[in-house]
Design an enzyme around this catalytic site. Structure first.
Site, PDB file in Angstrom:
ATOM      1  N   HIS A 117       0.937  -1.166  -0.135  1.00 26.83           N
ATOM      2  CA  HIS A 117       0.131   0.144  -0.016  1.00 26.83           C
ATOM      3  C   HIS A 117       1.008   1.259   0.161  1.00 26.83           C
ATOM      4  O   HIS A 117       1.241   1.755   1.068  1.00 26.83           O
ATOM      5  CB  HIS A 117      -1.011   0.038   1.176  1.00 26.83           C
ATOM      6  CG  HIS A 117      -1.909   1.119   1.249  1.00 26.83           C
ATOM      7  ND1 HIS A 117      -3.093   1.012   2.068  1.00 26.83           N
ATOM      8  CD2 HIS A 117      -2.018   2.270   0.767  1.00 26.83           C
ATOM      9  CE1 HIS A 117      -3.653   1.899   1.848  1.00 26.83           C
ATOM     10  NE2 HIS A 117      -3.236   2.908   1.145  1.00 26.83           N
ATOM     11  N   GLU A 176      -2.741  -1.663  -2.935  1.00 25.23           N
ATOM     12  CA  GLU A 176      -3.829  -1.069  -2.598  1.00 25.23           C
ATOM     13  C   GLU A 176      -3.571   0.666  -2.231  1.00 25.23           C
ATOM     14  O   GLU A 176      -2.420   0.880  -2.516  1.00 25.23           O
ATOM     15  CB  GLU A 176      -4.148  -1.354  -0.907  1.00 25.23           C
ATOM     16  CG  GLU A 176      -4.491  -2.718  -0.723  1.00 25.23           C
ATOM     17  CD  GLU A 176      -4.549  -2.959   0.856  1.00 25.23           C
ATOM     18  OE1 GLU A 176      -4.272  -2.171   1.611  1.00 25.23           O
ATOM     19  OE2 GLU A 176      -5.074  -4.189   1.227  1.00 25.23           O
ATOM     20  N   HIS A 216      -7.979  -6.066   7.673  1.00 26.50           N
ATOM     21  CA  HIS A 216      -7.837  -5.135   8.610  1.00 26.50           C
ATOM     22  C   HIS A 216      -7.918  -5.789   9.765  1.00 26.50           C
ATOM     23  O   HIS A 216      -9.193  -6.090  10.373  1.00 26.50           O
ATOM     24  CB  HIS A 216      -8.768  -3.812   8.423  1.00 26.50           C
ATOM     25  CG  HIS A 216      -8.170  -2.647   9.083  1.00 26.50           C
ATOM     26  ND1 HIS A 216      -7.421  -1.883   8.239  1.00 26.50           N
ATOM     27  CD2 HIS A 216      -8.090  -2.133  10.389  1.00 26.50           C
ATOM     28  CE1 HIS A 216      -6.852  -0.911   9.121  1.00 26.50           C
ATOM     29  NE2 HIS A 216      -7.171  -1.085  10.081  1.00 26.50           N
TER      30      HIS A 216
END
EC number: 2.6.99.2
Length: 238
Positions: A43, A70, A190
């Site tokens: 990410h 991401e 997450h």
């Protein structure tokens, strides 16, 4: 079986805290795959506080599973994803300075924007996934924007899991059931860890992929990376 994609951002955070190139994010990506991970997630954020843009270019030649990138779909992000021909782009609605992703897209308010972004990614042969909360209207909106998959934002599940696992997972089961019926693939991520992961995938057996970084890297400090990945893969077995 649900695939495990290891997010190696925290490896880059450790490297950046000291400067230099130790630990190597390229070596981490290679080893995660060698030890059984079925994908690598990165990410890259605009401030490059962990994974840097150059890291993504450096890592890509070593990926023989899948590379999932991401990020917020800015012009720079889309250029990077298309340049390296990522296998999957996971779109998150993060603000530039956000510490970590903490909510899903409002797929209704952002419908036109997401439609355009997803069309561009699909034109380049890149699978798309968008971050959503376990809200049925947002899941329906995800179908309308043309994404291949959704990624269920699982922090609320993780927060409540130890107090009431059944209550914690219930909205995610409903959201996943709807997504599955609409023909959408389902990812999740997450705050998933060795305590709460198995229950989630047992309750939602058609999750395609989980992306796990912070907890996995923290566990590796005690168990070693090889043993840690093995433990997470055990959680994903039916």
């Amino acid at each position: 079986m649900t695939r495990l994609s290891v997010n190696i951002n925290k490896i880059a955070t450790l490297r950046n805290s000291r400067g230099g190139s130790v630990p190597s994010v390229v070596e981490a990506a290679i080893n995660c795959q060698k030890f059984g991970a079925e994908g690598i997630t990165v990410h890259p954020r605009p401030d490059e506080r962990h994974i840097r843009r150059q890291d993504v270019y450096d890592i890509k030649p070593h990926i023989y599973t899948e590379l999932n990138i991401e990020g917020y779909p800015s012009e720079d992000f889309l250029k990077l994803v298309i340049d390296v021909k990522a296998d999957q782009a996971t779109l998150v609605p993060d603000k530039p300075g956000q510490l970590t992703s903490d909510h899903g897209w409002n797929t209704i308010e952002n419908e036109a924007f997401l439609v355009d972004v997803i069309k561009e990614l699909k034109k380049n042969g890149i699978r798309t996934s968008i971050f959503v909360d376990p809200d049925l209207k947002m899941v329906e909106g995800a179908k309308r924007v043309g994404t291949d998959r959704i990624e269920l934002y699982t922090e609320p599940y993780a927060s409540l899991y130890m107090k009431d696992a059944e209550k914690a997972v219930a909205p995610f089961v409903e959201a996943a059931k709807l997504a599955h019926n609409l023909g959408l693939g389902i990812n999740a991520g997450h705050d998933l860890n060795l305590k709460n992961l198995k229950y989630l995938v047992d309750m939602i057996p058609y999750i395609d992929e989980v992306s796990i970084g912070h907890a996995l890297v923290a566990d590796a400090l005690y168990l070693g990376l090889h043993n840690t990945i093995k433990e997470y893969l055990e959680c994903l077995k039916p």
